[in-house]
Design an enzyme around this catalytic site. Structure first.
Site, PDB file in Angstrom:
ATOM      1  N   GLN A  96       0.816  -1.217   0.000  1.00  0.00           N
ATOM      2  CA  GLN A  96       0.000   0.000   0.000  1.00  0.00           C
ATOM      3  C   GLN A  96       0.848   1.265   0.000  1.00  0.00           C
ATOM      4  O   GLN A  96       0.325   2.363  -0.227  1.00  0.00           O
ATOM      5  CB  GLN A  96      -0.933   0.014   1.222  1.00  0.00           C
ATOM      6  N   CYS A 148     -18.538 -10.244   4.760  1.00  0.00           N
ATOM      7  CA  CYS A 148     -19.581 -11.256   4.837  1.00  0.00           C
ATOM      8  C   CYS A 148     -18.948 -12.621   4.631  1.00  0.00           C
ATOM      9  O   CYS A 148     -18.455 -12.922   3.553  1.00  0.00           O
ATOM     10  CB  CYS A 148     -20.639 -11.023   3.769  1.00  0.00           C
TER      11      CYS A 148
END
Ligand SMILES: *Cc1c(COP(=O)(O)O)cnc(C)c1O
Length: 394
Positions: A183, A330
């Site tokens: 990143q 999820c």
């Protein structure tokens, strides 16, 4: 598909490729298709030359020597090669590795694998600011510690770890320092020498290059780091990673690095201004928290928790307008709160209402203003509904 695509604010997940990168790649698919390992004809020489040029650009972006760059299929592979490769090579010295609870899954899952092969891993905690405690790091070092693996900047929060301090501690104890800088590279100045890095993973698609190409930096001097290859077959990449080189992707990777070398400083300033505007506008809603706010952070990225909203509903309601990411995943039927925010002490309920917004080279002021407008409207609506519901109960 909606008629108009949503504004893309998920550049930490991946970035669109810069058209200048595509231009660089195109000749290497059909016309200049040679195998960079073919030594007997012009097709091979042409491909090899392209790889050499790209290797210099990649090394140049991070202050490395071209021979210290090992091309891989991306950061995940580079992380695997760094950790498994040093574990195998240095296991006579010891089998202990120190890492951090908030690392990317590429590091955490690789460490789990090492534990199954007889290694010992210490997972450092972080404070509410997302930073590790240097004293805790030093205390964790044991005579059999061979590697410290701490990411440069976190993918969810953008929090930047004190890399130079960490590398100084590693050096003092004669331990290798590996950083997952996926990143950070291309976004902020990263220099393997001033930062004291021995091994470093990064990936082109996080900074406007193609997917499926990345690199592992492996220090050649002071100390000369050795790693055991994880993919055998032909001895490419100085025996550290076999397999025919992906020449078009490597050419694109090189171009992407060149563009970042030229534009990173100005672009960082532009994005930081836009990001700060975005944050300040949302802070005005009240009951909003920015995770890692007081720590050094990437200039283009923010992680925001909204109190008193319905996170699920917010994602659904903004979906046609803005693309961003939720700090909960999820998994089959349940909502798994982000382990990064959990490690920072954010309560589960609030993690479900936490989101990552990451700007990029193609983000405009108008897009950010639009995103602020949409999010503000929906957050206010959620809160009005709550008030209304509350009164109804009364
Ligand atoms: C994206 C990312 C990776 C994985 O990179 P790939 O090139 O997609 O394999 C690893 N670590 C961090 C911190 C990332 O953000």
């Amino acid at each position: 598909m909606p008629l108009k695509l949503p504004v893309y604010l998920d550049n930490n997940a991946t970035t669109p490729m810069d058209p200048r990168v595509l231009d660089e790649m195109l000749p290497f698919f059909v016309e200049k298709f040679g195998n960079a390992a073919s030594r007997t004809h012009a097709y091979g020489w042409e491909a090899e030359e392209a790889v050499d040029i790209a290797r210099e650009s990649v090394a140049g972006l991070v202050g490395a020597h071209p021979q210290e760059i090992v091309f891989t299929s991306g950061a995940t592979e580079a992380v695997n090669l760094a950790i498994k490769g040093t574990f195998e090579d240095y296991s006579v010295k010891g089998k202990h590795i120190i890492t951090v609870a908030t690392e990317h899954k590429a590091v955490l899952d690789t460490c789990r694998r090492i534990e199954k092969s007889g290694g010992r891993i210490t997972y450092l905690s972080v404070g509410s600011n997302g930073l590790i405690d240097l004293a805790e790091l030093e205390n964790a070092i044991k005579p059999d510690t061979i590697l410290i693996a701490v990411m440069y900047a976190n993918n969810e929060t953008g929090v930047i770890q004190p890399v130079s301090e960490i590398s100084a501690i590693a050096k003092k104890h004669g331990i290798l320092f590996f950083t997952d800088a996926t990143q950070a590279v291309g976004k902020i100045a990263v220099d393997v020498h001033t930062d004291g890095i021995d091994l470093m993973a990064f990936s082109a698609h996080k900074f406007y290059g193609p997917k499926g190409i990345g690199a592992l930096y492996v220090r050649k001097k002071n100390p000369a780091v050795t790693i055991t290859a994880q993919i055998d077959g032909g001895g490419h990449e100085r025996n550290m990673r076999s397999g025919t080189l992906n020449v078009p992707a490597i050419a694109g990777f090189g171009r992407a690095c060149e563009l970042c070398s030229d534009e990173l400083a100005a672009e960082g300033k532009r994005l930081q201004k836009l990001r700060n505007y975005f944050e300040n506008q949302l802070l005005e809603l009240g009951d909003v928290e920015i995770n890692g706010e007081d720590s050094p952070r990437l200039p283009h990225s923010t992680n925001i928790s909204f109190h008193m909203i319905d996170g699920e509903k917010l994602i659904f309601e903004t979906g046609n307008e803005i693309a961003f990411s939720r700090s909960s995943a999820c998994t089959s039927a349940t909502l798994e709160p982000s382990y990064v925010l959990k490690a920072m002490g954010v309560p589960d309920g609030l993690i479900h209402n936490s989101f990552r917004f990451s700007l990029g080279r193609f983000s405009t002021e108008e897009q950010v203003e639009h995103a602020v407008k949409i999010i503000s409207k929906i957050v206010k609506e959620h809160r009005d509904e709550r008030d209304y519901g509350h009164h109804k109960v009364l």
